[in-house]
Scaffold this motif. Structure first.
Motif, PDB file in Angstrom:
ATOM      1  N   PRO A 288     -36.788  13.302  47.512  1.00  0.00           N
ATOM      2  CA  PRO A 288     -37.703  13.366  46.746  1.00  0.00           C
ATOM      3  C   PRO A 288     -36.990  13.829  45.367  1.00  0.00           C
ATOM      4  CG  PRO A 288     -37.578  15.548  48.131  1.00  0.00           C
ATOM      5  CD  PRO A 288     -36.931  14.214  48.692  1.00  0.00           C
ATOM      6  N   PRO A 289     -37.550  13.579  44.089  1.00  0.00           N
ATOM      7  CA  PRO A 289     -36.688  13.942  42.805  1.00  0.00           C
ATOM      8  C   PRO A 289     -36.589  15.489  42.620  1.00  0.00           C
ATOM      9  CG  PRO A 289     -39.110  12.985  42.391  1.00  0.00           C
ATOM     10  CD  PRO A 289     -39.018  13.304  43.990  1.00  0.00           C
ATOM     11  N   PHE A 290     -35.537  15.964  42.059  1.00  0.00           N
ATOM     12  CA  PHE A 290     -35.139  17.185  42.017  1.00  0.00           C
ATOM     13  C   PHE A 290     -34.368  17.398  40.712  1.00  0.00           C
ATOM     14  CE2 PHE A 290     -31.502  15.210  43.988  1.00  0.00           C
ATOM     15  CZ  PHE A 290     -30.365  15.766  43.298  1.00  0.00           C
ATOM     16  N   ARG A 291     -34.347  18.782  40.409  1.00  0.00           N
ATOM     17  CA  ARG A 291     -33.452  19.260  39.111  1.00  0.00           C
ATOM     18  C   ARG A 291     -32.318  20.110  39.584  1.00  0.00           C
ATOM     19  NH1 ARG A 291     -35.637  19.783  33.917  1.00  0.00           N
ATOM     20  NH2 ARG A 291     -37.707  18.896  33.604  1.00  0.00           N
ATOM     21  N   ARG A 292     -31.023  19.794  39.110  1.00  0.00           N
ATOM     22  CA  ARG A 292     -29.971  20.718  39.400  1.00  0.00           C
ATOM     23  C   ARG A 292     -30.230  22.039  38.660  1.00  0.00           C
ATOM     24  NH1 ARG A 292     -25.285  18.505  37.406  1.00  0.00           N
ATOM     25  NH2 ARG A 292     -24.666  20.302  36.301  1.00  0.00           N
ATOM     26  N   VAL A 293     -29.807  23.188  39.428  1.00  0.00           N
ATOM     27  CA  VAL A 293     -30.077  24.466  38.693  1.00  0.00           C
ATOM     28  C   VAL A 293     -28.820  25.072  38.653  1.00  0.00           C
ATOM     29  CG1 VAL A 293     -30.927  26.792  38.789  1.00  0.00           C
ATOM     30  CG2 VAL A 293     -32.356  24.764  39.929  1.00  0.00           C
ATOM     31  N   ASP A 294     -28.388  25.405  37.398  1.00  0.00           N
ATOM     32  CA  ASP A 294     -27.179  26.280  37.022  1.00  0.00           C
ATOM     33  C   ASP A 294     -27.547  27.611  36.783  1.00  0.00           C
ATOM     34  OD1 ASP A 294     -25.649  24.012  37.448  1.00  0.00           O
ATOM     35  OD2 ASP A 294     -25.024  23.544  35.596  1.00  0.00           O
ATOM     36  N   ILE A 295     -26.827  28.814  37.257  1.00  0.00           N
ATOM     37  CA  ILE A 295     -27.344  30.008  36.755  1.00  0.00           C
ATOM     38  C   ILE A 295     -25.898  30.579  36.075  1.00  0.00           C
ATOM     39  CG2 ILE A 295     -28.173  32.243  37.450  1.00  0.00           C
ATOM     40  CD1 ILE A 295     -29.837  30.785  39.438  1.00  0.00           C
ATOM     41  N   LEU A 296     -25.883  31.209  34.992  1.00  0.00           N
ATOM     42  CA  LEU A 296     -24.829  31.739  34.317  1.00  0.00           C
ATOM     43  C   LEU A 296     -23.519  30.875  34.594  1.00  0.00           C
ATOM     44  CD1 LEU A 296     -25.314  35.408  35.540  1.00  0.00           C
ATOM     45  CD2 LEU A 296     -25.670  34.300  33.506  1.00  0.00           C
TER      46      LEU A 296
ATOM     47  N   ARG B 284     -33.681  34.475  42.184  1.00  0.00           N
ATOM     48  CA  ARG B 284     -33.784  35.939  43.117  1.00  0.00           C
ATOM     49  C   ARG B 284     -32.356  35.950  43.794  1.00  0.00           C
ATOM     50  NH1 ARG B 284     -34.162  37.660  47.908  1.00  0.00           N
ATOM     51  NH2 ARG B 284     -34.361  35.442  48.908  1.00  0.00           N
ATOM     52  N   ARG B 285     -31.955  34.833  44.318  1.00  0.00           N
ATOM     53  CA  ARG B 285     -30.575  34.937  45.140  1.00  0.00           C
ATOM     54  C   ARG B 285     -29.555  35.249  44.408  1.00  0.00           C
ATOM     55  NH1 ARG B 285     -31.313  29.611  49.278  1.00  0.00           N
ATOM     56  NH2 ARG B 285     -33.110  30.031  50.168  1.00  0.00           N
ATOM     57  N   ALA B 286     -29.500  34.906  43.264  1.00  0.00           N
ATOM     58  CA  ALA B 286     -28.726  35.427  42.178  1.00  0.00           C
ATOM     59  C   ALA B 286     -28.741  36.603  41.544  1.00  0.00           C
ATOM     60  CB  ALA B 286     -28.500  34.335  40.986  1.00  0.00           C
ATOM     61  N   GLY B 287     -29.840  37.341  41.901  1.00  0.00           N
ATOM     62  CA  GLY B 287     -29.959  38.796  41.452  1.00  0.00           C
ATOM     63  C   GLY B 287     -30.719  38.891  40.355  1.00  0.00           C
ATOM     64  N   LEU B 288     -31.460  37.793  39.920  1.00  0.00           N
ATOM     65  CA  LEU B 288     -32.361  37.477  38.689  1.00  0.00           C
ATOM     66  C   LEU B 288     -33.572  37.864  38.913  1.00  0.00           C
ATOM     67  CD1 LEU B 288     -30.209  34.974  36.864  1.00  0.00           C
ATOM     68  CD2 LEU B 288     -30.142  37.589  36.550  1.00  0.00           C
ATOM     69  N   GLU B 289     -34.123  38.806  39.546  1.00  0.00           N
ATOM     70  CA  GLU B 289     -35.464  38.942  40.195  1.00  0.00           C
ATOM     71  C   GLU B 289     -36.539  38.984  39.266  1.00  0.00           C
ATOM     72  OE1 GLU B 289     -35.410  41.897  43.331  1.00  0.00           O
ATOM     73  OE2 GLU B 289     -33.739  41.142  44.372  1.00  0.00           O
ATOM     74  N   ASP B 290     -36.574  39.487  38.068  1.00  0.00           N
ATOM     75  CA  ASP B 290     -37.299  39.578  37.060  1.00  0.00           C
ATOM     76  C   ASP B 290     -37.560  38.433  36.024  1.00  0.00           C
ATOM     77  OD1 ASP B 290     -37.622  42.355  37.985  1.00  0.00           O
ATOM     78  OD2 ASP B 290     -36.090  43.166  36.695  1.00  0.00           O
ATOM     79  N   ILE B 291     -36.932  37.291  36.411  1.00  0.00           N
ATOM     80  CA  ILE B 291     -37.298  36.165  35.340  1.00  0.00           C
ATOM     81  C   ILE B 291     -38.435  35.359  36.121  1.00  0.00           C
ATOM     82  CG2 ILE B 291     -36.072  33.764  34.968  1.00  0.00           C
ATOM     83  CD1 ILE B 291     -33.647  35.228  34.836  1.00  0.00           C
ATOM     84  N   ASP B 292     -39.082  34.938  35.133  1.00  0.00           N
ATOM     85  CA  ASP B 292     -40.182  33.987  35.572  1.00  0.00           C
ATOM     86  C   ASP B 292     -40.058  32.788  34.981  1.00  0.00           C
ATOM     87  OD1 ASP B 292     -42.599  32.788  36.021  1.00  0.00           O
ATOM     88  OD2 ASP B 292     -44.020  34.273  34.708  1.00  0.00           O
ATOM     89  N   PRO B 293     -39.817  31.830  35.726  1.00  0.00           N
ATOM     90  CA  PRO B 293     -39.043  30.449  35.193  1.00  0.00           C
ATOM     91  C   PRO B 293     -39.969  29.858  33.966  1.00  0.00           C
ATOM     92  CG  PRO B 293     -38.746  30.613  37.466  1.00  0.00           C
ATOM     93  CD  PRO B 293     -39.523  31.711  36.878  1.00  0.00           C
ATOM     94  N   ASP B 294     -41.313  29.882  34.265  1.00  0.00           N
ATOM     95  CA  ASP B 294     -42.229  29.164  33.673  1.00  0.00           C
ATOM     96  C   ASP B 294     -42.617  29.610  32.107  1.00  0.00           C
ATOM     97  OD1 ASP B 294     -43.667  30.965  35.106  1.00  0.00           O
ATOM     98  OD2 ASP B 294     -45.533  29.668  35.113  1.00  0.00           O
ATOM     99  N   THR B 295     -42.142  30.973  32.050  1.00  0.00           N
ATOM    100  CA  THR B 295     -42.640  31.623  30.985  1.00  0.00           C
ATOM    101  C   THR B 295     -41.364  32.446  30.221  1.00  0.00           C
ATOM    102  OG1 THR B 295     -43.264  33.594  31.966  1.00  0.00           O
ATOM    103  CG2 THR B 295     -44.997  31.986  31.413  1.00  0.00           C
ATOM    104  N   ASP B 296     -40.441  32.462  31.002  1.00  0.00           N
ATOM    105  CA  ASP B 296     -38.975  33.177  30.323  1.00  0.00           C
ATOM    106  C   ASP B 296     -38.285  32.337  29.566  1.00  0.00           C
ATOM    107  OD1 ASP B 296     -36.783  34.752  30.290  1.00  0.00           O
ATOM    108  OD2 ASP B 296     -37.468  35.950  31.699  1.00  0.00           O
ATOM    109  N   ASP B 297     -38.041  32.799  28.246  1.00  0.00           N
ATOM    110  CA  ASP B 297     -36.981  31.951  27.457  1.00  0.00           C
ATOM    111  C   ASP B 297     -35.689  32.081  27.820  1.00  0.00           C
ATOM    112  OD1 ASP B 297     -39.306  31.599  25.572  1.00  0.00           O
ATOM    113  OD2 ASP B 297     -39.020  33.067  24.479  1.00  0.00           O
ATOM    114  N   THR B 298     -35.284  32.662  28.770  1.00  0.00           N
ATOM    115  CA  THR B 298     -33.796  32.725  29.082  1.00  0.00           C
ATOM    116  C   THR B 298     -33.729  31.349  29.990  1.00  0.00           C
ATOM    117  OG1 THR B 298     -34.172  34.073  31.070  1.00  0.00           O
ATOM    118  CG2 THR B 298     -33.511  34.946  29.213  1.00  0.00           C
TER     119      THR B 298
END
Length: 62
Positions: free
Chosen positions: A9-17, A35-49
């Protein structure tokens, strides 16, 4: 978030920091990788980071 990779299936590669964190096949995968990277408070669909390249949080097809 990198552009969607045309695979089955299609996917996106994810880079964190500037480190490759894995592949995401849906938004829930992005949240889990954060979450696994310790960024539990990020909401990927609304967070500007989260930078979405080649579409928005709901783009998962090429």
């Amino acid at each position: 978030m990198h552009p969607v990779i045309d695979a089955i299936p299609p996917f996106r590669r994810v880079d964190i920091l500037a480190t490759q964190a894995g592949k995401a096949y849906c938004l829930a995968d992005v949240a889990e990788l954060c979450r696994r990277a310790g960024l539990e408070d990020i909401d990927p669909d609304t967070d500007d980071t989260v930078e979405w390249i080649g579409g928005t949080w709901d783009t998962w097809q090429t």
